[in-house]
Design a protein around this motif. Structure first.
Motif, mmCIF file in Angstrom:
data_model
loop_
_atom_site.group_PDB
_atom_site.id
_atom_site.type_symbol
_atom_site.label_atom_id
_atom_site.label_comp_id
_atom_site.label_asym_id
_atom_site.label_seq_id
_atom_site.Cartn_x
_atom_site.Cartn_y
_atom_site.Cartn_z
ATOM 1 N N TYR A 138 0.823 -1.211 0.000
ATOM 2 C CA TYR A 138 0.000 0.000 0.000
ATOM 3 C C TYR A 138 0.854 1.255 0.000
ATOM 4 O O TYR A 138 0.387 2.344 0.331
ATOM 5 N N SER A 139 2.113 1.083 -0.410
ATOM 6 C CA SER A 139 3.011 2.236 -0.506
ATOM 7 C C SER A 139 3.042 2.752 -1.942
ATOM 8 O O SER A 139 3.218 1.983 -2.885
ATOM 9 N N ALA A 140 2.870 4.059 -2.076
ATOM 10 C CA ALA A 140 3.021 4.697 -3.382
ATOM 11 C C ALA A 140 4.166 5.699 -3.330
ATOM 12 O O ALA A 140 4.159 6.730 -3.998
ATOM 13 N N ILE A 141 5.177 5.373 -2.520
ATOM 14 C CA ILE A 141 6.361 6.198 -2.368
ATOM 15 C C ILE A 141 7.398 5.780 -3.402
ATOM 16 O O ILE A 141 7.541 4.592 -3.717
ATOM 17 N N HIS A 142 8.140 6.747 -3.931
ATOM 18 C CA HIS A 142 9.223 6.473 -4.892
ATOM 19 C C HIS A 142 8.713 5.760 -6.147
ATOM 20 O O HIS A 142 9.297 4.778 -6.601
ATOM 21 N N LEU A 143 7.622 6.267 -6.693
ATOM 22 C CA LEU A 143 7.108 5.780 -7.980
ATOM 23 C C LEU A 143 7.398 6.836 -9.046
ATOM 24 O O LEU A 143 7.740 7.975 -8.719
ATOM 25 N N PRO A 144 7.270 6.498 -10.320
ATOM 26 C CA PRO A 144 7.455 7.513 -11.362
ATOM 27 C C PRO A 144 6.555 8.725 -11.102
ATOM 28 O O PRO A 144 5.340 8.584 -10.893
ATOM 29 N N GLY A 145 7.145 9.913 -11.120
ATOM 30 C CA GLY A 145 6.409 11.116 -10.752
ATOM 31 C C GLY A 145 5.216 11.402 -11.637
ATOM 32 O O GLY A 145 4.218 11.973 -11.179
ATOM 33 N N HIS A 146 5.285 11.007 -12.905
ATOM 34 C CA HIS A 146 4.200 11.314 -13.837
ATOM 35 C C HIS A 146 2.891 10.646 -13.410
ATOM 36 O O HIS A 146 1.808 11.170 -13.695
ATOM 37 N N ILE A 147 2.978 9.510 -12.736
ATOM 38 C CA ILE A 147 1.767 8.818 -12.275
ATOM 39 C C ILE A 147 1.052 9.660 -11.226
ATOM 40 O O ILE A 147 -0.167 9.888 -11.301
#
Length: 387
Positions: free
Chosen positions: A358-367
């Motif tokens: 459930y982490s959305a940390i350090h994903l591609p910024g465009h998302i």
């Protein structure tokens, strides 16, 4: 009385011997069968007649699983990579980042060429190019009217080119016609298209010591990784990128064992576009590999039939939309396969569906900058559109 019973039994045996013997003229098939089976245990025979077909059927259904589970017995693990620690923080200067890696900073950055074979991953390409856009000098994209399995396919990028106007000024685009050879190994067509991509890269104007990114569309290097490699001197001539492995979306984190993406300091006449291991050096934590990360159910089915591992679609019901949707939400395997590992410990540890993250940390910024468009790739959004 006993003598009479013995006489009758002996008489029956004599009849059987006569029927089964070489001089018999009776030729009664049932009698012969009774004679042949006279010495067999009927329960054992029944077990044999039922058990053998069931065993063969079980092998047909689960033979692939058995083979994968026993893989540690017949295949040794590959040679370990030389893992290069990766240092990054947005508040650390590039000069210090290069020093942390044992490299020196350049006066000017190298040019970077990002080259991909394109099938139908429009959303993932948008995420990739927006991640890399500040650092890439030229985007090189080749698509074909044929899948690797020889199916006719539309030119998806050409149809959606208007969505990529931000990259148009730095785009070298090409189309290669499929050969449509029936019954051919899909890897032959894949190799043919990669050779064509090699030619397109040269047309794009790549020169010696420019950086060339070799990876599939869904293998996305992080922007800061490419920035590091273009600014630092003394980096390896070839380096693989360790990517975080995700399946279906960024909810299902599998492991960090994706390594096929690589970056090369281009050498004319020597550098060839490839998607296999080319060096022992691996830069840790360098991006994301989001496999089968599609918006529409029909896109999953298309890729299952189109890519080089089409042999994994062993039964037609694998392509049933309701099954695909159920598999996505459970984080299970689309092909009902066991993990591709080299030790029993690793196989057992990965059995069953992938646990949700459930982490959305350090994903591609465009998302995250376009969350309404790409919500389906974020944790807690497993339902897909039919398309």
């Amino acid at each position: 009385m006993l003598e009479g019973a013995y006489y009758n039994s002996k008489k029956t045996d004599d009849i059987c011997d006569d029927v089964c013997g070489p001089g018999s003229r009776a030729g009664l098939s049932m009698s012969r069968l009774r004679c042949i089976l006279r010495g067999f245990d009927h329960k054992a025979l029944l077990l044999l007649l039922v058990g053998v077909p069931l065993f063969i059927f079980a092998l047909y259904l689960h033979g692939q699983k058995i083979t994968y589970f026993l893989r540690p017995l017949w295949e040794s693990p590959p040679k370990p990579f030389n893992i290069i620690p990766h240092y990054y923080h947005e508040n650390v200067s590039m000069e210090n980042q290069c020093k942390l890696h044992g490299w020196r900073i350049r006066e000017t950055p190298r040019r970077v060429f990002d080259a991909v074979l394109f099938s139908n991953e429009v959303d993932i390409l948008d995420i990739r190019w927006n991640e890399l856009h500040p650092y890439v000098s030229e985007f090189v994209l080749l698509e074909s009217n044929s899948t690797f399995t020889g199916q006719v396919k539309p030119l998806s990028f050409a149809r959606n080119r208007d969505k990529f106007k931000f990259a148009e000024a730095r785009l070298t685009y090409g189309v290669v016609g499929g050969r449509f050879v029936r019954g051919e190994n899909p890897f032959v067509e894949e190799s043919y298209q990669r050779v064509a991509l090699d030619q397109l890269i040269r047309i794009a104007g790549i020169d010696e010591d420019d950086l060339l990114i070799m990876s599939d569309v869904d293998e996305i290097p992080s922007g800061h990784t490419i920035d590091l490699l273009r600014w630092c001197d003394e980096i390896p001539d070839k380096i693989h990128l360790e990517l975080r492995n995700y399946l279906y979306s960024f909810q299902f984190y599998l492991d960090n064992k994706s390594w096929r993406a690589s970056v090369h300091r281009y050498k004319p006449g020597k550098t060839r576009y490839a998607h296999f291991r080319q060096t022992d050096d691996l830069l840790a934590d360098s991006g994301w590999h989001c496999s089968f990360c599609f918006r529409h159910i029909h896109e999953f089915a298309f890729k299952m039939k189109a890519y080089s591992h089409v042999d994994r679609v062993r039964f037609s019901y694998y392509l049933k939309p309701s099954r695909i949707q159920n598999v996505i939400c459970r984080g299970a395997d689309l092909f009902d396969m066991l993990p591709e590992e080299y030790t029993f410990q690793e196989i057992i540890a990965k059995l069953g569906p992938i646990p949700s993250s459930y982490s959305a940390i350090h994903l591609p910024g465009h998302i995250l900058r376009n969350v309404d468009r790409y919500r389906y790739l974020l944790p807690g959004n497993c339902l897909r559109e039919s398309g």
